[in-house]
Design a protein around this motif. Structure first.
Motif, mmCIF file in Angstrom:
data_model
loop_
_atom_site.group_PDB
_atom_site.id
_atom_site.type_symbol
_atom_site.label_atom_id
_atom_site.label_comp_id
_atom_site.label_asym_id
_atom_site.label_seq_id
_atom_site.Cartn_x
_atom_site.Cartn_y
_atom_site.Cartn_z
ATOM 1 N N ARG A 155 35.752 28.233 34.388
ATOM 2 C CA ARG A 155 36.210 27.208 35.310
ATOM 3 C C ARG A 155 35.976 25.799 34.764
ATOM 4 N NH1 ARG A 155 38.078 26.620 40.264
ATOM 5 N NH2 ARG A 155 37.624 24.698 41.409
ATOM 6 N N SER B 269 41.978 27.605 38.009
ATOM 7 C CA SER B 269 41.746 29.011 38.298
ATOM 8 C C SER B 269 41.245 29.750 37.073
ATOM 9 C CB SER B 269 43.045 29.657 38.801
ATOM 10 O OG SER B 269 42.853 31.013 39.107
ATOM 11 N N ASP C 115 41.167 33.404 37.633
ATOM 12 C CA ASP C 115 41.572 34.751 38.026
ATOM 13 C C ASP C 115 43.087 34.787 38.214
ATOM 14 O OD1 ASP C 115 42.207 36.633 40.609
ATOM 15 O OD2 ASP C 115 40.676 37.528 39.322
ATOM 16 N N ASP D 89 45.149 36.868 39.760
ATOM 17 C CA ASP D 89 45.633 37.130 41.111
ATOM 18 C C ASP D 89 45.464 35.912 42.015
ATOM 19 O OD1 ASP D 89 46.389 39.716 40.481
ATOM 20 O OD2 ASP D 89 44.451 40.563 41.041
ATOM 21 N N GLU D 90 44.316 35.237 41.918
ATOM 22 C CA GLU D 90 44.101 34.030 42.716
ATOM 23 C C GLU D 90 45.056 32.910 42.278
ATOM 24 O OE1 GLU D 90 39.327 34.723 43.619
ATOM 25 O OE2 GLU D 90 39.992 33.011 42.401
ATOM 26 N N HIS D 91 45.318 32.861 40.990
ATOM 27 C CA HIS D 91 46.219 31.854 40.448
ATOM 28 C C HIS D 91 47.624 32.033 41.029
ATOM 29 C CE1 HIS D 91 47.156 28.831 37.376
ATOM 30 N NE2 HIS D 91 48.229 29.527 37.044
ATOM 31 N N GLU E 222 48.471 33.657 43.740
ATOM 32 C CA GLU E 222 48.450 33.440 45.180
ATOM 33 C C GLU E 222 48.477 31.952 45.519
ATOM 34 O OE1 GLU E 222 48.550 34.284 49.180
ATOM 35 O OE2 GLU E 222 48.867 35.611 47.460
ATOM 36 N N ALA E 223 47.746 31.151 44.762
ATOM 37 C CA ALA E 223 47.753 29.709 45.007
ATOM 38 C C ALA E 223 49.134 29.118 44.738
ATOM 39 C CB ALA E 223 46.701 29.028 44.135
ATOM 40 N N THR F 68 51.711 29.677 47.575
ATOM 41 C CA THR F 68 51.642 28.882 48.800
ATOM 42 C C THR F 68 52.803 27.882 48.844
ATOM 43 O OG1 THR F 68 50.152 27.245 47.793
ATOM 44 C CG2 THR F 68 49.136 29.094 48.966
#
Length: 336
Positions: free
Chosen positions: A238, A286, A288, A290-292, A294-295, A298
């Protein structure tokens, strides 16, 4: 979220040489990006290490080096350094040579690009009116012969653009406020904005303003492309992902801190004074995948259908290959 997403690459003219940008653009097409957009600055955001290639010759070179990727400006100001007639001619030529692949992205401009040439920098209302009139003139020149135009800011006398493409070049309007966004809804083929600001700006101000503009002109949502430059910084660590954003810290300056600035050295000084947390605040930072994803999604769920990714790091080749292999396929699956 309905329909497929268009996924693009932001060729960072402020950060790289024109030759480097060409190499990145060819790679972006190879790994699966749909579009590439370049900004048009006279001066970069940073005096040290910055770049500012001219967008018009670069677009021609990039189109000649690629096969199918869409190319456009994000954004060019057709109101101060350029007479609108010159832009009408330039983009008609590009559209004729590379049919269906060129977009004219426009905006009201920045003092950094105009004041240094001795131009007066007017208040926002005049800049908006100049943009509106310039687009009216461009449209007139693309629509007829012997155009005589007598506007408040621009004029032509018996002007003709001879080499018009068979299909009109789309015009997009970049905006961060409601007035220009409504204008995009009324007259443009696309709307451009940037990510990393408060969610309410998009959901409560910009997208409703776009809908208002569409409604006033009797147009449908699908008549206007909704493009957002999504600022992303991915790394396994990070801290490394945050540090990548340092070159672009000027993006985190408030309007009050940068409006009217016309010296890249002062812009750089103010940006370098920001803590890294604030410098990174405009980016999806990010570690990760998957988190990337998902963000990023949005913005698609808000209603943006064309996502153009801006990575702040020096290693653009790694970014492009990573996105082509890991991110673009997931976004396309989610977008259908």
């Amino acid at each position: 979220m309905t329909g497929g997403l268009r996924l693009g690459y932001k060729a960072s003219a402020e950060q790289f040489t024109p030759t480097e940008l060409l190499k990145f653009t060819v790679l972006a097409e190879d790994v699966g990006f749909d579009s590439v957009f370049i900004s048009d600055h006279l001066q970069p955001w940073r005096h040290e290490g910055g770049h500012a290639p001219a967008a018009l010759p670069w677009l021609g070179a990039a189109a000649a080096r690629t096969q199918h990727v869409t190319l456009g400006t994000s954004v060019l100001t057709p109101t101060f350094r350029y007479h609108p007639g010159v832009i009408a001619q330039a983009f008609a030529t590009l559209g004729s040579m590379f049919p269906g692949r060129i977009i004219l992205g426009t905006g009201t401009g920045e003092a950094l690009n105009e004041v240094t040439l001795g131009l007066e920098w007017p208040a926002p209302p005049e800049r908006f009116q100049r943009l509106k009139e310039s687009l009216q003139l461009i449209d007139a020149l693309w629509s007829g012969e012997r155009v005589t135009f007598d506007g408040a800011f621009y004029s032509t006398k018996n002007a003709t653009i001879f080499d018009l493409p068979a299909k009109r070049v789309p015009i997009y309007i970049g905006a961060s406020g409601p007035a220009a966004t409504r204008l995009a809804g009324r007259i443009a083929d696309g709307f451009i904005t940037t990510s990393g600001k408060a969610r309410e700006l998009y959901t409560d101000t910009l997208l409703p303003a776009l809908a208002t503009g569409l409604g006033s002109a009797g147009r449908r949502p699908q008549d206007v492309d909704t493009l957002i430059e999504v600022k992303v910084s991915f790394a396994a660590d990070r801290i490394a992902a945050m540090q990548k954003t340092r070159f672009w810290a000027a993006l985190a300056l408030s309007p009050e801190e940068k409006t009217g600035l016309d010296d890249p050295r002062e812009m750089q000084r103010r940006a370098d004074a920001l803590p890294i947390e604030r410098a990174a605040s405009r980016f999806i930072v990010s570690t990760d995948v998957d988190e990337h994803v998902e963000a990023i999604l949005t913005y698609a769920r808000m209603g943006f259908r064309h996502l153009v990714f801006h990575d702040p790091g020096q290693d653009q080749e790694t970014f492009l290959r990573f996105y082509g292999a890991e991110i673009l396929p997931r976004l396309r699956t989610a977008g259908h």
